[in-house]
Scaffold this motif. Structure first.
Motif, PDB file in Angstrom:
ATOM      1  N   LYS A   1     -10.026   9.850  35.318  1.00 33.52           N
ATOM      2  CA  LYS A   1     -11.018   9.436  34.425  1.00 33.52           C
ATOM      3  C   LYS A   1     -11.769   7.760  34.881  1.00 33.52           C
ATOM      4  O   LYS A   1     -12.540   7.640  35.082  1.00 33.52           O
ATOM      5  CB  LYS A   1     -11.541   9.311  33.472  1.00 33.52           C
TER       6      LYS A   1
ATOM      7  N   PHE B   1     -10.301  14.391  33.823  1.00 32.95           N
ATOM      8  CA  PHE B   1      -8.975  13.455  32.525  1.00 32.95           C
ATOM      9  C   PHE B   1      -8.151  12.981  33.580  1.00 32.95           C
ATOM     10  O   PHE B   1      -7.831  11.759  33.098  1.00 32.95           O
ATOM     11  CB  PHE B   1      -8.815  14.826  31.689  1.00 32.95           C
ATOM     12  N   LEU B   2      -7.597  13.617  34.260  1.00 35.65           N
ATOM     13  CA  LEU B   2      -6.704  12.060  35.308  1.00 35.65           C
ATOM     14  C   LEU B   2      -6.634  11.036  36.087  1.00 35.65           C
ATOM     15  O   LEU B   2      -5.906   9.961  35.813  1.00 35.65           O
ATOM     16  CB  LEU B   2      -5.436  13.131  36.242  1.00 35.65           C
TER      17      LEU B   2
ATOM     18  N   LEU C   1     -11.877  19.531  36.534  1.00 33.71           N
ATOM     19  CA  LEU C   1     -11.686  19.276  34.193  1.00 33.71           C
ATOM     20  C   LEU C   1     -10.836  18.166  34.627  1.00 33.71           C
ATOM     21  O   LEU C   1     -10.322  16.752  34.061  1.00 33.71           O
ATOM     22  CB  LEU C   1     -11.490  20.515  33.391  1.00 33.71           C
ATOM     23  N   SER C   2      -9.200  19.143  34.542  1.00 41.18           N
ATOM     24  CA  SER C   2      -8.239  18.289  34.984  1.00 41.18           C
ATOM     25  C   SER C   2      -7.970  17.375  35.600  1.00 41.18           C
ATOM     26  O   SER C   2      -7.665  15.942  35.463  1.00 41.18           O
ATOM     27  CB  SER C   2      -7.143  19.320  35.683  1.00 41.18           C
TER      28      SER C   2
END
Length: 243
Positions: free
Chosen positions: A63, A60-61, A56-57
């Motif tokens: 994306k 997000f980073l 998930l990290s």
């Protein structure tokens, strides 16, 4: 904080940073390192939970770099076969699985470091085959990022696209196998105390890895990934020999 092994948590952070830099996820390091502290099946359960937060990290980073076509061609067969591998893992002796993991990592990485001109054709068929093997390995051995990394490398993706797409596929795999591992009894109540720490490590490790990645040239990317995999494969085999 009682009975928490902080050395294990430091190693998990290192695994997450290197996994982000290499682009294949932290499980290729986390699984064999975790075997120093837990039984193999507990490591599988913790890996699935840990990866949910770390991926998930990365999503997000990174994306902006998602390749939707590869997400479908590699991701869908990966999810299907991670379930098959997860079910089969319960039927096989964990010692055999660990031996196979170590030999596979060393053989896989050594071959492609020596045969550095060898490439996989970037087509839909190979993407589906690579995704299938990646998912099956993830379910059976806890890590399939190396196979997925090789498959995706064939498409000569820019670093951020590679990592974002790989992380999204990995998230789909982890989400699916978490349910299988839970049904198999791999997620133990006494191990859940590590989950909050691993969640934070997933976030922090991905962020640090992204910062370091800026300084790594694209030309060094594939060789660096394979070297990391070779190293951890050797460590896995040495660990089994010393038992």
């Amino acid at each position: 904080m009682k009975d928490i092994n902080f050395i294990f948590l430091v190693l998990a952070l290192i695994a997450e940073v290197i996994g982000t830099i290499g682009g294949f996820g932290s499980s290729v390091f986390f699984v064999p390192l975790g075997n120093f502290y837990f039984d193999f099946y507990s490591v599988l359960g913790l890996t699935a939970i840990f990866h949910l937060s770390s991926n998930l990290s990365k999503i997000f980073l990174f994306k902006k770099g998602l390749d939707k076509k590869l997400l479908i061609n590699i991701g869908i067969p990966s999810v299907a076969f991670v379930i098959v591998g997860g079910v089969l893992s319960k039927l096989l002796n964990s010692s055999y699985l660990e031996i196979f993991l170590g030999v596979f990592l060393v053989g896989f990485s050594a071959f492609f470091l020596i045969k550095n001109k060898f490439t996989i054709s970037p087509n839909r068929k190979n993407a589906i085959i690579g995704g299938s093997f990646s998912g099956f390995s993830a379910g059976l051995l806890g890590t399939g990022g190396a196979i997925r990394g090789l498959t995706m490398a064939a498409f000569n993706l820019e670093k951020s696209v590679f990592i974002a797409t790989s992380a999204f596929i990995d998230f789909m795999i982890d989400f699916s196998r978490t349910f299988v591992y839970y049904q198999n009894g791999y997620i133990h109540e006494h191990d859940l105390k590590y989950v909050p720490f691993l969640f934070v490590i997933g976030l922090v490790g991905s962020f640090i890895g992204k910062k370091i990645l800026v300084y790594i040239p694209q030309s060094k990317f594939r060789k660096l990934s394979l070297s990391f995999i070779l190293l951890i494969g050797v460590v896995t085999i040495v660990q089994l020999v010393l038992r």
